[in-house]
Design a protein around this motif. Structure first.
Motif, PDB file in Angstrom:
ATOM      1  N   ILE A 168      17.258 -42.692 -13.674  1.00 52.88           N
ATOM      2  CA  ILE A 168      18.290 -42.167 -12.785  1.00 52.88           C
ATOM      3  C   ILE A 168      19.561 -43.015 -12.833  1.00 52.88           C
ATOM      4  O   ILE A 168      20.666 -42.462 -12.936  1.00 52.88           O
ATOM      5  CB  ILE A 168      17.745 -42.022 -11.349  1.00 52.88           C
ATOM      6  CG1 ILE A 168      16.751 -40.853 -11.289  1.00 52.88           C
ATOM      7  CG2 ILE A 168      18.881 -41.790 -10.358  1.00 52.88           C
ATOM      8  CD1 ILE A 168      16.110 -40.638  -9.929  1.00 52.88           C
ATOM      9  N   PRO A 169      19.489 -44.343 -12.772  1.00 50.06           N
ATOM     10  CA  PRO A 169      20.730 -45.128 -12.880  1.00 50.06           C
ATOM     11  C   PRO A 169      21.500 -44.846 -14.171  1.00 50.06           C
ATOM     12  O   PRO A 169      22.742 -44.778 -14.160  1.00 50.06           O
ATOM     13  CB  PRO A 169      20.252 -46.573 -12.816  1.00 50.06           C
ATOM     14  CG  PRO A 169      18.974 -46.508 -12.035  1.00 50.06           C
ATOM     15  CD  PRO A 169      18.335 -45.227 -12.456  1.00 50.06           C
ATOM     16  N   GLU A 170      20.792 -44.666 -15.269  1.00 52.17           N
ATOM     17  CA  GLU A 170      21.463 -44.361 -16.532  1.00 52.17           C
ATOM     18  C   GLU A 170      22.084 -42.969 -16.509  1.00 52.17           C
ATOM     19  O   GLU A 170      23.167 -42.742 -17.072  1.00 52.17           O
ATOM     20  CB  GLU A 170      20.476 -44.476 -17.692  1.00 52.17           C
ATOM     21  CG  GLU A 170      20.065 -45.910 -18.015  1.00 52.17           C
ATOM     22  CD  GLU A 170      18.955 -45.965 -19.052  1.00 52.17           C
ATOM     23  OE1 GLU A 170      19.226 -46.454 -20.171  1.00 52.17           O
ATOM     24  OE2 GLU A 170      17.834 -45.514 -18.738  1.00 52.17           O
ATOM     25  N   LYS A 171      21.423 -42.019 -15.851  1.00 44.09           N
ATOM     26  CA  LYS A 171      21.988 -40.678 -15.726  1.00 44.09           C
ATOM     27  C   LYS A 171      23.257 -40.707 -14.873  1.00 44.09           C
ATOM     28  O   LYS A 171      24.254 -40.051 -15.205  1.00 44.09           O
ATOM     29  CB  LYS A 171      20.953 -39.729 -15.111  1.00 44.09           C
ATOM     30  CG  LYS A 171      19.782 -39.422 -16.020  1.00 44.09           C
ATOM     31  CD  LYS A 171      18.794 -38.464 -15.359  1.00 44.09           C
ATOM     32  CE  LYS A 171      17.634 -38.141 -16.297  1.00 44.09           C
ATOM     33  NZ  LYS A 171      16.701 -37.142 -15.737  1.00 44.09           N
ATOM     34  N   VAL A 172      23.228 -41.452 -13.793  1.00 48.47           N
ATOM     35  CA  VAL A 172      24.409 -41.569 -12.941  1.00 48.47           C
ATOM     36  C   VAL A 172      25.555 -42.217 -13.711  1.00 48.47           C
ATOM     37  O   VAL A 172      26.713 -41.782 -13.625  1.00 48.47           O
ATOM     38  CB  VAL A 172      24.091 -42.359 -11.660  1.00 48.47           C
ATOM     39  CG1 VAL A 172      25.365 -42.616 -10.855  1.00 48.47           C
ATOM     40  CG2 VAL A 172      23.067 -41.623 -10.804  1.00 48.47           C
ATOM     41  N   ALA A 173      25.241 -43.248 -14.489  1.00 50.01           N
ATOM     42  CA  ALA A 173      26.280 -43.924 -15.268  1.00 50.01           C
ATOM     43  C   ALA A 173      26.898 -42.974 -16.300  1.00 50.01           C
ATOM     44  O   ALA A 173      28.123 -42.972 -16.515  1.00 50.01           O
ATOM     45  CB  ALA A 173      25.697 -45.154 -15.964  1.00 50.01           C
ATOM     46  N   LEU A 174      26.068 -42.151 -16.939  1.00 48.17           N
ATOM     47  CA  LEU A 174      26.581 -41.183 -17.903  1.00 48.17           C
ATOM     48  C   LEU A 174      27.475 -40.155 -17.208  1.00 48.17           C
ATOM     49  O   LEU A 174      28.572 -39.833 -17.697  1.00 48.17           O
ATOM     50  CB  LEU A 174      25.428 -40.488 -18.612  1.00 48.17           C
ATOM     51  CG  LEU A 174      25.810 -39.414 -19.648  1.00 48.17           C
ATOM     52  CD1 LEU A 174      26.677 -40.002 -20.752  1.00 48.17           C
ATOM     53  CD2 LEU A 174      24.545 -38.764 -20.240  1.00 48.17           C
ATOM     54  N   ALA A 175      27.016 -39.645 -16.070  1.00 48.21           N
ATOM     55  CA  ALA A 175      27.828 -38.696 -15.315  1.00 48.21           C
ATOM     56  C   ALA A 175      29.155 -39.324 -14.900  1.00 48.21           C
ATOM     57  O   ALA A 175      30.219 -38.703 -15.001  1.00 48.21           O
ATOM     58  CB  ALA A 175      27.058 -38.210 -14.085  1.00 48.21           C
ATOM     59  N   ARG A 176      29.097 -40.565 -14.448  1.00 43.48           N
ATOM     60  CA  ARG A 176      30.312 -41.273 -14.029  1.00 43.48           C
ATOM     61  C   ARG A 176      31.298 -41.412 -15.182  1.00 43.48           C
ATOM     62  O   ARG A 176      32.514 -41.284 -15.001  1.00 43.48           O
ATOM     63  CB  ARG A 176      29.913 -42.646 -13.498  1.00 43.48           C
ATOM     64  CG  ARG A 176      31.038 -43.481 -12.928  1.00 43.48           C
ATOM     65  CD  ARG A 176      31.454 -42.981 -11.567  1.00 43.48           C
ATOM     66  NE  ARG A 176      32.803 -42.449 -11.580  1.00 43.48           N
ATOM     67  CZ  ARG A 176      33.382 -41.887 -10.549  1.00 43.48           C
ATOM     68  NH1 ARG A 176      32.726 -41.751  -9.401  1.00 43.48           N
ATOM     69  NH2 ARG A 176      34.613 -41.443 -10.619  1.00 43.48           N
ATOM     70  N   SER A 177      30.763 -41.629 -16.393  1.00 46.92           N
ATOM     71  CA  SER A 177      31.640 -41.779 -17.555  1.00 46.92           C
ATOM     72  C   SER A 177      32.408 -40.489 -17.831  1.00 46.92           C
ATOM     73  O   SER A 177      33.580 -40.525 -18.234  1.00 46.92           O
ATOM     74  CB  SER A 177      30.835 -42.203 -18.779  1.00 46.92           C
ATOM     75  OG  SER A 177      30.030 -41.141 -19.286  1.00 46.92           O
ATOM     76  N   VAL A 179      33.130 -38.180 -15.458  1.00 47.91           N
ATOM     77  CA  VAL A 179      34.079 -38.047 -14.346  1.00 47.91           C
ATOM     78  C   VAL A 179      35.310 -38.907 -14.620  1.00 47.91           C
ATOM     79  O   VAL A 179      36.455 -38.484 -14.376  1.00 47.91           O
ATOM     80  CB  VAL A 179      33.405 -38.432 -13.021  1.00 47.91           C
ATOM     81  CG1 VAL A 179      34.436 -38.530 -11.894  1.00 47.91           C
ATOM     82  CG2 VAL A 179      32.334 -37.403 -12.656  1.00 47.91           C
ATOM     83  N   ASP A 180      35.101 -40.099 -15.139  1.00 48.19           N
ATOM     84  CA  ASP A 180      36.229 -40.982 -15.448  1.00 48.19           C
ATOM     85  C   ASP A 180      37.128 -40.394 -16.535  1.00 48.19           C
ATOM     86  O   ASP A 180      38.309 -40.741 -16.630  1.00 48.19           O
ATOM     87  CB  ASP A 180      35.718 -42.356 -15.884  1.00 48.19           C
ATOM     88  CG  ASP A 180      35.066 -43.130 -14.748  1.00 48.19           C
ATOM     89  OD1 ASP A 180      35.302 -42.773 -13.577  1.00 48.19           O
ATOM     90  OD2 ASP A 180      34.314 -44.084 -15.032  1.00 48.19           O
ATOM     91  N   GLN A 181      36.562 -39.493 -17.354  1.00 46.13           N
ATOM     92  CA  GLN A 181      37.355 -38.825 -18.392  1.00 46.13           C
ATOM     93  C   GLN A 181      38.117 -37.614 -17.854  1.00 46.13           C
ATOM     94  O   GLN A 181      38.935 -37.034 -18.558  1.00 46.13           O
ATOM     95  CB  GLN A 181      36.447 -38.354 -19.532  1.00 46.13           C
ATOM     96  CG  GLN A 181      35.780 -39.466 -20.318  1.00 46.13           C
ATOM     97  CD  GLN A 181      34.748 -38.919 -21.295  1.00 46.13           C
ATOM     98  OE1 GLN A 181      34.970 -37.911 -21.967  1.00 46.13           O
ATOM     99  NE2 GLN A 181      33.598 -39.570 -21.362  1.00 46.13           N
ATOM    100  N   GLY A 182      37.799 -37.193 -16.632  1.00 47.00           N
ATOM    101  CA  GLY A 182      38.504 -36.061 -16.043  1.00 47.00           C
ATOM    102  C   GLY A 182      37.645 -34.863 -15.712  1.00 47.00           C
ATOM    103  O   GLY A 182      38.145 -33.891 -15.129  1.00 47.00           O
TER     104      GLY A 182
END
Length: 392
Positions: A168-177, A179-182
């Motif tokens: 789950i932490p890795e999934k959240v980090a991927l999703a965040r990446s 979001v940071d792209q737009g």
């Protein structure tokens, strides 16, 4: 260019699509690859290949002009070849690509009394249909969106589909990446939420904040009662839609879920025709319809979209595993649909598909670009041919 060309031949290719990440993620507990290169996801009991494949058709006119079409070739791609070469090609030889909608209706009628109103038969029709629309665009010099009546937008909002990471932490980090792209929307798949759907949704909401749309694809896993109970559990996290919550044939069950849901219910990726959409829309079973260009072709995609809008529902197209041809068709068609808030972006597939095509096939900063040029706006390049095998 002359507009009187007639269909002369159809060729079919199986194309392997390169990948960095496994579709939906790595194998889960108890899952294994069989001797034919397939495995079954235990969550949704669905078969997938280890190597992603697509079935691509090339329709050539007697004038030499070429149109490209595509459908799913994940499993048994030779089935598509058999249907096209044995039935479709001889039937439509000599016809004009400008007869495309009449051709679709004629081909559908050939097999309806035998019960072939879906599956491989309709997928084969979809591939040929896309190629004929592509030919019309090339012959007239017009992009597909103009043939379909004109575009409402120059770019299409994208939602990120799938978070293929083990924890789950890795999934959240991927999703965040993303979001940071737009990107402003993310979807997860319940079939690979091995640590629990609610835990994953809760972590995403905490990690992404209140303004990012979070979607849940249930892959037909639940009974109607289970789906309603799950929605109650997820209520604090404000999900954007619940997709495919129950078995596809359970229209009454889907309607029951929608009646109890406080979020939109979405479905439609496995539908092939407007007839599939009609029963669900009339039952008020969905408020979001997800036509898949690789299954519908352009003719049925647009008929489904028009019926959806007539029922005051929204269209959010599904698009996953392809070589880039039906993706371009889907984007072109989507530009013409007024009530269309998002289009699926399968990040583990789309960027690799784009490398197989000549023409603009891009998704960045949360938006798809609209392909440019006549017809679909894309065509196979040298990388495509390195990954393609002619069938038959």
């Amino acid at each position: 260019m002359a507009l009187d060309g007639r269909i002369a031949s159809i060729e079919i290719y199986s194309v392997t699509i390169p990948q960095d990440d496994a579709y939906l993620g790595a194998l889960g507990p108890g899952e294994s690859v069989n001797s034919a290169g397939y495995f079954v996801r235990s969550g949704n009991r669905t078969i997938y290949p280890v190597k992603m494949r697509s079935a691509v058709v090339r329709v050539t006119l007697d004038s030499g002009e070429v149109g490209w079409g595509e459908t799913y070739g994940l499993v048994a791609p030779t089935a598509i070849h058999g249907l096209i070469s044995d039935i479709i090609a001889p039937i439509i030889a000599g016809r004009s690509p400008f007869d495309v909608q009449a051709i679709w209706d004629d081909l559908y009628d050939l097999m309806r009394v035998r019960g072939y109103t879906g599956g491989f038969w309709l997928d084969a029709l979809a591939a040929v249909d896309i190629a004929l629309w592509d030919l019309m665009g090339k012959l007239t010099g017009l992009p597909l969106h103009q043939l379909l009546g004109g575009k409402h937008r120059d770019r299409i909002p994208a939602y990120v589909s799938g978070l293929p990471r083990p924890t789950i932490p890795e999934k959240v980090a991927l999703a965040r990446s993303f979001v940071d792209q737009g990107f402003q929307a993310v979807k997860i798949a319940a079939s690979v939420s091995y640590d629990g759907v609610e835990r994953e949704i809760a972590a995403l909401r905490a990690g992404l904040g209140p303004d990012i749309a979070i979607m849940l694809d249930c892959h037909w896993m639940y009974t109607p009662a289970e789906a309603v109970a799950l929605l109650r559990q997820l209520a604090p996290y404000n999900i954007y839609f619940l997709e495919a919550p129950c078995k596809t044939e359970d229209v009454a069950g889907l309607a029951d879920i929608a009646a109890h849901a406080e979020v939109p219910v979405a479905a439609g990726e496995e539908w092939r025709t407007v007839y599939d959409a009609r029963s669900r829309l009339e039952a008020r079973a969905v408020s979001i319809v997800q036509p898949e260009m690789g299954h519908t072709g352009i003719t049925q995609f647009m008929r489904i979209a028009h019926l959806t809008q007539a029922h005051h529902a929204k269209v959010i197209p599904h698009a996953t595993i392809g070589a880039g041809i039906f993706a371009a068709a889907s984007l072109q068609a989507s530009a013409t649909v007024l009530s269309l808030p998002y289009h699926e972006f399968q990040h583990s597939i789309f960027p690799h598909s784009a490398k197989l095509m000549t023409g603009r096939l891009e998704c960045s900063e949360g938006y798809f670009a609209l392909p440019e040029g006549p017809g679909l706006g894309v065509s196979p390049n040298a990388s495509f041919w390195e990954n393609a095998t002619r069938l038959g």
